[in-house]
Design a protein around this motif. Structure first.
Motif, PDB file in Angstrom:
ATOM      1  N   LEU A 245      -2.309  -6.802  -0.986  1.00 56.08           N
ATOM      2  CA  LEU A 245      -1.481  -6.089  -0.016  1.00 56.08           C
ATOM      3  C   LEU A 245      -0.864  -7.318   0.773  1.00 56.08           C
ATOM      4  O   LEU A 245       0.364  -7.030   1.225  1.00 56.08           O
ATOM      5  CB  LEU A 245      -2.439  -5.392   1.034  1.00 56.08           C
ATOM      6  CG  LEU A 245      -3.122  -4.112   0.521  1.00 56.08           C
ATOM      7  CD1 LEU A 245      -4.130  -3.653   1.483  1.00 56.08           C
ATOM      8  CD2 LEU A 245      -1.943  -3.287   0.069  1.00 56.08           C
TER       9      LEU A 245
ATOM     10  N   ALA B  18      -3.034   2.286   1.617  1.00 58.71           N
ATOM     11  CA  ALA B  18      -2.280   1.698   2.721  1.00 58.71           C
ATOM     12  C   ALA B  18      -1.264   2.028   2.942  1.00 58.71           C
ATOM     13  O   ALA B  18      -0.256   1.584   3.846  1.00 58.71           O
ATOM     14  CB  ALA B  18      -2.096   0.131   2.056  1.00 58.71           C
TER      15      ALA B  18
ATOM     16  N   PHE C 116       3.654  -0.813   5.803  1.00 59.29           N
ATOM     17  CA  PHE C 116       4.130  -0.552   4.348  1.00 59.29           C
ATOM     18  C   PHE C 116       5.127   0.630   4.148  1.00 59.29           C
ATOM     19  O   PHE C 116       5.012   1.389   2.942  1.00 59.29           O
ATOM     20  CB  PHE C 116       2.966  -0.479   3.369  1.00 59.29           C
ATOM     21  CG  PHE C 116       2.387  -1.734   3.330  1.00 59.29           C
ATOM     22  CD1 PHE C 116       2.901  -2.770   2.650  1.00 59.29           C
ATOM     23  CD2 PHE C 116       0.778  -1.756   3.853  1.00 59.29           C
ATOM     24  CE1 PHE C 116       2.285  -3.911   2.512  1.00 59.29           C
ATOM     25  CE2 PHE C 116       0.201  -3.209   3.450  1.00 59.29           C
ATOM     26  CZ  PHE C 116       0.962  -4.144   2.917  1.00 59.29           C
TER      27      PHE C 116
ATOM     28  N   THR D   9      -6.151   1.659  -3.877  1.00 63.19           N
ATOM     29  CA  THR D   9      -5.871   0.868  -2.815  1.00 63.19           C
ATOM     30  C   THR D   9      -4.477   0.828  -2.154  1.00 63.19           C
ATOM     31  O   THR D   9      -4.511   0.718  -0.771  1.00 63.19           O
ATOM     32  CB  THR D   9      -6.199  -0.573  -3.323  1.00 63.19           C
ATOM     33  OG1 THR D   9      -7.449  -0.904  -4.023  1.00 63.19           O
ATOM     34  CG2 THR D   9      -6.010  -1.747  -2.415  1.00 63.19           C
ATOM     35  N   LEU D  10      -3.569   0.763  -2.923  1.00 60.65           N
ATOM     36  CA  LEU D  10      -2.302   1.079  -2.405  1.00 60.65           C
ATOM     37  C   LEU D  10      -1.849   2.057  -1.760  1.00 60.65           C
ATOM     38  O   LEU D  10      -1.157   2.219  -0.811  1.00 60.65           O
ATOM     39  CB  LEU D  10      -1.227   0.616  -3.446  1.00 60.65           C
ATOM     40  CG  LEU D  10      -1.443  -0.731  -4.164  1.00 60.65           C
ATOM     41  CD1 LEU D  10      -0.578  -0.916  -5.336  1.00 60.65           C
ATOM     42  CD2 LEU D  10      -1.510  -1.938  -3.432  1.00 60.65           C
TER      43      LEU D  10
ATOM     44  N   ASP E 173      -7.150  -6.816  -0.354  1.00 60.07           N
ATOM     45  CA  ASP E 173      -6.531  -7.415   0.824  1.00 60.07           C
ATOM     46  C   ASP E 173      -5.491  -8.452   0.388  1.00 60.07           C
ATOM     47  O   ASP E 173      -4.263  -8.563   0.950  1.00 60.07           O
ATOM     48  CB  ASP E 173      -7.500  -8.115   1.848  1.00 60.07           C
ATOM     49  CG  ASP E 173      -8.097  -7.067   2.575  1.00 60.07           C
ATOM     50  OD1 ASP E 173      -7.928  -5.869   2.632  1.00 60.07           O
ATOM     51  OD2 ASP E 173      -9.283  -7.250   3.333  1.00 60.07           O
TER      52      ASP E 173
ATOM     53  N   MET F 126      -4.229  -3.977   7.531  1.00 63.81           N
ATOM     54  CA  MET F 126      -2.877  -3.526   7.259  1.00 63.81           C
ATOM     55  C   MET F 126      -2.735  -2.170   7.829  1.00 63.81           C
ATOM     56  O   MET F 126      -3.187  -1.245   7.371  1.00 63.81           O
ATOM     57  CB  MET F 126      -2.538  -3.530   5.797  1.00 63.81           C
ATOM     58  CG  MET F 126      -2.747  -5.091   5.253  1.00 63.81           C
ATOM     59  SD  MET F 126      -1.386  -6.246   5.506  1.00 63.81           S
ATOM     60  CE  MET F 126      -2.117  -7.761   4.921  1.00 63.81           C
TER      61      MET F 126
ATOM     62  N   LYS G 237       3.249  -7.466   1.054  1.00 65.93           N
ATOM     63  CA  LYS G 237       4.040  -7.602   2.236  1.00 65.93           C
ATOM     64  C   LYS G 237       4.851  -8.632   2.428  1.00 65.93           C
ATOM     65  O   LYS G 237       6.172  -8.479   2.751  1.00 65.93           O
ATOM     66  CB  LYS G 237       2.820  -7.470   3.546  1.00 65.93           C
ATOM     67  CG  LYS G 237       3.526  -7.632   4.944  1.00 65.93           C
ATOM     68  CD  LYS G 237       2.525  -7.677   5.896  1.00 65.93           C
ATOM     69  CE  LYS G 237       3.267  -7.670   7.351  1.00 65.93           C
ATOM     70  NZ  LYS G 237       2.239  -8.019   8.438  1.00 65.93           N
TER      71      LYS G 237
END
Length: 298
Positions: free
Chosen positions: A117, A31, A6, A27-28, A114, A1, A121
């Motif tokens: 995410l 991304a 994002f 994690t976020l 993953d 990603m 999305k």
């Protein structure tokens, strides 16, 4: 990603575990998402008063106010924001309950980055499409509202809110009375047939307008058409009672003989009334007179 995918997405993460919050935050952020964190349902409700997230990740099991109660309160403030439950429970009863209170999806703990995410999305994209559709419908002046498959109201155009406000009062209170009928109707094989909502006076008609994803349906409200009367023609066009009666039946395409039969007069008398009608309407034939009549009646 990629970070580009994002950009400008705000995610609110609600979890009573600092460890889970820390992992998801890292994690976020990595991304490229903007992350807001809350350790409780009450804290989450306080945050959304100031900032509106695009997606909410919500722990199902928390002390005091659990995820299910939190979800219901969040949906009151953020009706079109997707809420994804995070739960360590694989009990189908809890999963179903999550959908019933307004969740659009669920992720089983321990969370796989993953997977989180990917879900964010999909649901943020669907929510943006829904908002775009709503703005277009608002602009076009449509009587459209969106519901979940459980019949829960997600959003309604201002025209729907105004209509229900005028004939039914508070939209949320009114919705409670019609939600069971809507829920049964949109999940039945008869949804292509209009649903008459008798809770309103006069009743209004709901028509299935399709769906924009597998979870939501669009409904169109149709107000009953009230055809004008002979009295309307008499008042608006300054006609006599008999002239308005003749013009009324003329608008239905009746011949002089048919009008004479209906009104129990001679065709010659009908013709005399028509001559006066033409003068008053400033027209010279029955087609033009009927056209004016139809505009008033319809």
């Amino acid at each position: 990603m990629s970070i580009i995918e994002f950009s400008n997405i705000i995610v609110l993460v609600v979890d009573d575990s600092p460890e889970s919050l820390g992992m998801l935050n890292a994690t976020l952020n990595k991304a490229g998402l903007t992350v807001l964190v809350a350790l409780s349902g009450a804290q989450a409700l306080s945050i959304v008063e100031k900032v509106q997230p695009d997606v909410v990740l919500l722990d199902a099991i928390m002390p005091e106010m659990d995820g299910f109660d939190t979800c219901q309160k969040l949906k009151e403030k953020l009706p079109s924001t997707p809420i994804i439950f995070m739960t360590g429970l694989n009990d189908s009863e809890h999963v179903i309950h999550g959908f019933e209170v307004g969740g659009v999806d669920y992720i089983t703990k321990p969370v796989v980055p993953d997977e989180v995410l990917a879900r964010i999305k999909v649901h943020s994209h669907n929510a943006k499409l829904a908002k775009s559709a709503q703005f277009a419908l608002d602009y076009a002046g449509q009587y459209i509202f969106c519901v979940s498959k459980q019949g829960r109201l997600e959003w309604a155009t201002p025209y729907v809110q105004e209509l229900i406000g005028n004939i039914g009062g508070d939209i949320l209170e009114t919705w409670k009375s019609i939600q069971p009928d809507i829920a049964r109707w949109i999940t039945s094989e008869h949804r292509k047939e209009p649903l008459l909502l008798n809770q309103f006076t006069p009743p209004i008609q709901a028509e299935y307008a399709g769906e924009y994803d597998q979870l939501h349906a669009l409904i169109r409200l149709v107000t009953p058409k009230k055809r004008g009367t002979e009295e309307d023609l008499q008042r608006e066009l300054n006609l006599t009672k008999r002239e308005s009666q003749v013009l009324y039946w003329l608008s239905f395409g009746k011949t002089n003989w048919e009008i004479a039969t209906i009104l129990e007069m001679s065709p010659r008398t009908v013709n005399k009334h028509l001559e006066q009608i033409y003068k008053k309407l400033n027209v010279d034939n029955r087609t033009a007179a009927a056209s004016i009549s139809l505009r008033l009646l319809e």
